[in-house]
Design an enzyme around this catalytic site. Structure first.
Site, PDB file in Angstrom:
ATOM      1  N   GLU A  89       0.765  -1.046   0.027  1.00 33.73           N
ATOM      2  CA  GLU A  89       0.111  -0.003  -0.077  1.00 33.73           C
ATOM      3  C   GLU A  89       0.891   1.185  -0.094  1.00 33.73           C
ATOM      4  O   GLU A  89       1.378   1.532   0.926  1.00 33.73           O
ATOM      5  CB  GLU A  89      -1.001   0.026   1.109  1.00 33.73           C
ATOM      6  CG  GLU A  89      -1.744  -1.305   1.470  1.00 33.73           C
ATOM      7  CD  GLU A  89      -3.061  -1.083   0.481  1.00 33.73           C
ATOM      8  OE1 GLU A  89      -3.326  -0.052  -0.335  1.00 33.73           O
ATOM      9  OE2 GLU A  89      -3.829  -1.983   0.455  1.00 33.73           O
TER      10      GLU A  89
ATOM     11  N   CYS B 287      -2.486   8.455   3.047  1.00 35.03           N
ATOM     12  CA  CYS B 287      -2.083   8.289   1.537  1.00 35.03           C
ATOM     13  C   CYS B 287      -3.659   8.394   0.633  1.00 35.03           C
ATOM     14  O   CYS B 287      -3.456   8.376  -0.628  1.00 35.03           O
ATOM     15  CB  CYS B 287      -1.705   6.655   1.359  1.00 35.03           C
ATOM     16  SG  CYS B 287      -2.514   5.591   2.047  1.00 35.03           S
TER      17      CYS B 287
END
Ligand code: ADP
Length: 481
Positions: free
Chosen positions: A254, A288
């Site tokens: 990720e 993010c």
């Protein structure tokens, strides 16, 4: 208020024991004022190696337990975290700077993965496939992949751990976790609760230390580790991928994002303002999936920008332990320099500061809006990770799609429109793993989170999340007639 101190731990946890081979300690600092929150033993690659051995030894018996047995222990862990929600939230705020209200939200969010995957442990279904000849039968079963190495960042000190270890533990894997050196205290608090929940020794290992690269390297290069799950920068994701080549290790990554937030001319502008504030300024933009580029149709550019700037003027930076604060400090000096750099670059290329634009002190950067943003500015290509919102203008749907996709990243994207046809067409055209339509907050344990392109691979959460932690085995039975 002092209750949280009962959950402060300063050592790593390996093979069912609090472990300290190293007498050297390091300081965990409060990003709001640089005060020392606690000191933690600084372990190294050797400790990771011991944790890998322990996790390897524990793998067989843990994987042989029924899903239901594993589920019971996980449910206990979930309950203990929820019972201690306030103390964990305080620890999280002290070490990360996250406003307390957001930290409480993260405890709920992060713990929900444990609960979800505790249920999924009982539903790791296989398949029966019709045989390809009359005398054959075909079965497919799912088996745990083995020892999992989890490397996690500081921006979600709890949830990034539970998002990885919950599906792993549910599937029957054992884990070695290396949390960020910026936020080890939340990790150790939930480790204590994992111990109380009763995971057998070696199943759950937490190794804390500042030497990230050698600790990561040993996880990647060990033949006893079957899988690495990492959340962090694309740069480090690439290092881990390279290091994992010799063992052909499976990776879930990720990585960074560069989320576009597209507002079409037919959108509900007030809803878009609300969504953009939530999606941009949560934890001061340090996630993010945070909005990186706001793309606004030229017809509504002025009205959106005015309302957005007004909403930004109401945000309150400060120490997250105080009520009403919703803008956190930046995590460290490096982050501050980086954010400042983006703003200076934008100004030098014609960007207009509509509010903010500078640091408030050495820890806080003012919530900032930059108008007249262009593709030449650095934040068009790179992740800001700070409370800076650039606004770009577009005139056609095609231009919006091209702008939105003009990045190496592909994690979260957002669009605001009330046009049904447009919402489908744009969602399908966006090269992203996640699309929020008329919604700025999209993370949940029930939905698959993950990116494409340089944002990584693999999905966390939902029924898909456990797939990253199992191997599929095909069993053919012949000669049945
Ligand atoms: P962020 O900008 O979110 O800190 P990083 O990718 O630098 O992103 O860090 C994410 C996690 O990876 C942190 O726990 C960090 O300590 C760790 N890390 C940093 N460099 C390496 C490396 N070379 N190998 C393994 N882990 C690393």
């Amino acid at each position: 208020m002092e209750e949280y101190k009962k959950l402060l731990f300063g050592k790593s946890y390996i093979n069912g024991e609090w472990f300290s081979a190293n007498t050297e300690t390091f300081e965990v600092l409060n990003p709001a004022d640089n005060s020392v929150v606690a000191r933690v033993s600084n372990e190294n690659a050797q400790a990771v190696s011991q944790a890998i051995d322990a996790a390897h030894a524990a793998f067989k018996p843990w994987s042989k337990k029924s899903g239901k047995e594993r589920s019971v222990i996980m449910q206990r862990w979930y309950a203990l975290i929820m019972e201690n929600k306030e103390s964990i939230a305080v620890i999280m705020t002290l070490e990360s700077g996250k406003p307390l209200q957001e930290s409480r939200g993260e405890v709920d969010y992060g713990a929900a993965f444990i609960q979800w995957f505790a249920e999924e442990a009982k539903r790791l279904y296989g398949d029966i496939i019709p045989g390809y000849t009359a005398d054959r039968r075909i079965m497919v079963i799912k088996q745990p992949i083995g020892v999992v190495g989890a490397i996690t960042p500081w921006n979600f000190p709890l949830a990034m751990i539970t998002r990885k270890v919950s599906p792993a533990l549910a599937a029957g894997c054992t884990v070695v976790i290396r949390p960020s050196e910026e936020t080890p205290l939340t990790a150790l608090a939930i480790t204590h609760l994992a111990e109380k929940a009763g995971f057998p020794k070696g199943v759950f290992n937490m190794v804390v230390g500042t030497d990230a690269s050698s600790m990561g390297k040993i996880l990647c290069e060990s033949s006893l580790v079957s899988k690495i799950s990492f959340t962090g920068s694309t740069r480090v994701g690439q290092i881990l991928s390279t290091q994992s080549v010799s063992t052909l290790k499976k990776l879930s990554l990720e990585l960074g994002g560069n989320a576009p937030f597209i507002i079409f001319e037919d959108a509900d502008i007030d809803a878009a303002v609300k969504g953009a504030i939530a999606g941009k300024f949560r934890f001061s933009g340090q996630t993010c999936v945070c909005v990186n580029r706001i793309l606004v149709h030229e017809k509504i550019y002025e009205i959106f920008t005015d309302k957005f700037v007004k909403a930004v003027s109401e945000l309150k930076p400060g120490n997250g332990m105080q009520e009403g604060i919703n803008i956190a400090p930046l995590i460290n000096k490096k982050a501050m320099d980086r954010v400042e750099g983006f703003v200076e670059d934008a100004i030098s290329k014609g960007g207009k500061i509509l509010i903010g634009g500078k640091r408030i002190n050495e820890n806080f950067f003012a919530p900032t809006v930059i108008g007249d943003a262009t593709a030449a500015m650095n934040f068009a290509k790179e992740e800001i990770f700070g409370p800076v919102a650039p606004i770009f203008k577009f005139s056609t749907d095609e231009e919006a799609i091209n702008l939105a996709n003009d990045t190496i990243y592909g994690l979260a994207s957002y669009l605001y429109t009330n046009d049904l046809k447009r919402s489908w067409k744009i969602s399908e055209a966006l090269e992203y793993g996640i699309v929020g339509i008329n919604e700025g907050l999209i993370s949940s344990e029930v939905a698959p989170f993950g990116g494409i392109k340089h944002s990584g691979s693999g999905r966390e959460g939902s029924k898909y999340g456990i797939e990253d932690y199992v191997e599929i085995k095909y069993i053919c039975i012949g000669n049945i007639e």
